[in-house]
Design a protein around this motif. Structure first.
Motif, short mmCIF file in Angstrom:
data_model
loop_
_atom_site.label_atom_id
_atom_site.label_comp_id
_atom_site.label_asym_id
_atom_site.label_seq_id
_atom_site.Cartn_x
_atom_site.Cartn_y
_atom_site.Cartn_z
N SER A 170 36.68 43.50 48.65
CA SER A 170 36.23 42.71 47.26
C SER A 170 34.70 42.21 46.88
O SER A 170 34.40 42.38 45.65
N ALA A 224 34.06 43.32 43.30
CA ALA A 224 32.77 42.25 42.62
C ALA A 224 31.58 43.01 41.98
O ALA A 224 31.22 43.04 40.56
N GLN A 264 44.94 37.38 42.64
CA GLN A 264 43.52 37.67 42.47
C GLN A 264 42.62 38.57 42.47
O GLN A 264 41.33 38.17 41.76
N LEU A 320 39.00 38.02 40.38
CA LEU A 320 38.10 38.35 40.69
C LEU A 320 37.26 39.35 39.76
O LEU A 320 35.76 38.78 39.47
#
Length: 119
Positions: free
Chosen positions: A45, A49, A99, A103
């Motif tokens: 993640s 990002a 999600q 993100l």
């Protein structure tokens, strides 16, 4: 709202290459160090990002206007491309997909705004 296609596509390319490079580095770190593979979802993640942030930043710098829109577009395209590349044809887990989309949009927007303020 004006979206500059050239800026967005270059930003998407930056995001894809940055993500690939960071994922390769993470793979090497996991292989050669005693890092736990339990950290993989968190680190993945973070990589997504950072990659989308860099892509949005680059798109906003090239476009020199409407950085938020350019960054959001890079984030949305990055999400769509990675979803298409990773989709196996089965049903999608809506929670995880949502999600990841959130993100990508947030990181792209932040990159786009940072690209405008850094000028």
């Amino acid at each position: 709202m004006e979206i500059l296609l050239r800026a967005v596509l270059i930003g998407l390319l930056y995001a894809m290459l940055a993500g690939l490079g960071m994922a390769t580095l993470l793979g090497l770190l996991l292989y050669f160090t005693p890092l736990s593979e339990g950290l993989l979802p968190l680190l993945a993640s973070i990589i997504v990002a950072l990659a989308v942030f860099l892509g949005g930043l680059q798109a906003a710098r090239i476009a020199t206007a409407r950085g938020l829109v350019q960054g959001l577009t890079v984030g949305l395209l990055f999400f769509a491309v990675t979803l298409a590349m990773g989709w196996s044809g089965g049903p999608l887990a809506l929670g995880a997909t949502g999600q990841k989309m959130g993100l990508c949009l947030l990181a792209g927007a932040m990159g786009g705004v940072a690209g405008m303020t850094g000028r």
